[in-house]
Design an enzyme around this catalytic site. Structure first.
Site, PDB file in Angstrom:
ATOM      1  N   TYR A  85       0.642  -1.578   0.150  1.00 21.65           N
ATOM      2  CA  TYR A  85       0.276   0.117   0.161  1.00 21.65           C
ATOM      3  C   TYR A  85       1.336   1.089   0.371  1.00 21.65           C
ATOM      4  CZ  TYR A  85      -3.489  -3.150   1.436  1.00 21.65           C
ATOM      5  OH  TYR A  85      -4.284  -4.601   1.258  1.00 21.65           O
ATOM      6  N   ASN A 111     -12.537  -2.359  -4.396  1.00 20.72           N
ATOM      7  CA  ASN A 111     -13.073  -2.197  -5.684  1.00 20.72           C
ATOM      8  C   ASN A 111     -14.241  -3.691  -6.373  1.00 20.72           C
ATOM      9  OD1 ASN A 111     -11.739  -3.406  -8.176  1.00 20.72           O
ATOM     10  ND2 ASN A 111     -10.291  -4.957  -7.677  1.00 20.72           N
ATOM     11  N   CYS A 119      -6.745  -6.215  -7.255  1.00 16.29           N
ATOM     12  CA  CYS A 119      -6.290  -5.924  -5.676  1.00 16.29           C
ATOM     13  C   CYS A 119      -5.264  -7.057  -4.798  1.00 16.29           C
ATOM     14  CB  CYS A 119      -7.812  -5.148  -5.512  1.00 16.29           C
ATOM     15  SG  CYS A 119      -9.639  -6.441  -5.292  1.00 16.29           S
ATOM     16  N   HIS A 120      -5.725  -8.128  -5.468  1.00 16.97           N
ATOM     17  CA  HIS A 120      -5.375  -9.010  -3.800  1.00 16.97           C
ATOM     18  C   HIS A 120      -3.166  -9.336  -3.849  1.00 16.97           C
ATOM     19  CE1 HIS A 120      -5.706 -10.410  -7.815  1.00 16.97           C
ATOM     20  NE2 HIS A 120      -4.100 -11.336  -7.695  1.00 16.97           N
ATOM     21  N   GLU A 145      -0.868 -17.527  -8.263  1.00 10.23           N
ATOM     22  CA  GLU A 145      -0.349 -17.233  -8.567  1.00 10.23           C
ATOM     23  C   GLU A 145       1.382 -16.979  -8.551  1.00 10.23           C
ATOM     24  OE1 GLU A 145      -1.062 -13.043  -9.176  1.00 10.23           O
ATOM     25  OE2 GLU A 145      -3.345 -13.336  -9.874  1.00 10.23           O
TER      26      GLU A 145
END
Length: 151
Positions: A85, A111, A119-120, A145
């Site tokens: 962030y 979102n 956003c993850h 991922e």
DNA sequence: GCTATTAGACCCC
DNA sequence: GGGGTCTAATAGC
């Protein structure tokens, strides 16, 4: 409004399609049965099968200037990589440091298209950070991922 | 308008 | 690890 459903190991992903645009994605821990397959659904299926690392779809997001700015920056984060962030705050507002980290968290919370707008891939400086649909989704998406459990 | 909320960060103990 | 503080956008009043 058309709906699509993708079932995964830990729950279901619901896609909402309006006038040919993807407008909302919801993540739920409930297991739902697929009812139909509007456009875009197959891309999510491929994503969860690790056969897709980026999306090519028409989507629509409405929001304030600040929100659009943040969402736009999220789209540039590559598959499998993570940012903080604080890092996003610096990227967007330069020398002003982590000042906007919390405000960015607020934007990500709202979102409407999680996964597609990744956003993850945004985590706290010291830890996972939150996730609107529950942190287990965030952990799952990141491990999908990255092939490893970071948190 | 004002107030409460919050998916952060930082400091001190 | 817990508590306090700074912070800024938003939702709700």
């Amino acid at each position: 409004m058309k709906m699509g459903i993708v079932t995964t190991d830990i729950g279901s992903v619901i896609l909402y399609v309006e006038e040919g645009y993807l407008v909302r994605i919801e993540l739920t821990e409930r297991a739902l049965l697929p009812v139909d397959l509007p456009p875009f659904t197959s891309q999510l299926v491929e994503y969860f099968q690790k056969e897709r690392t980026s999306f090519s779809l028409n989507f629509r997001m409405e929001g304030t200037d600040f929100q659009r700015k943040v969402w736009q920056t999220l789209m540039k984060i590559p598959y499998g990589s993570i940012v903080t962030y604080c890092g996003l705050s610096k990227e967007l507002f330069g020398s002003e440091g982590c000042r906007y980290a919390r405000a960015i968290g607020q934007v990500l919370k709202r979102n409407p298209l999680p996964i597609v707008v990744p956003c993850h891939r945004v985590v706290a400086k010291n830890g996972l950070g939150g996730f609107s649909s529950g942190t287990c989704w965030k952990k799952y998406l990141l491990s999908l991922e990255r092939g490893e459990n970071l948190f």
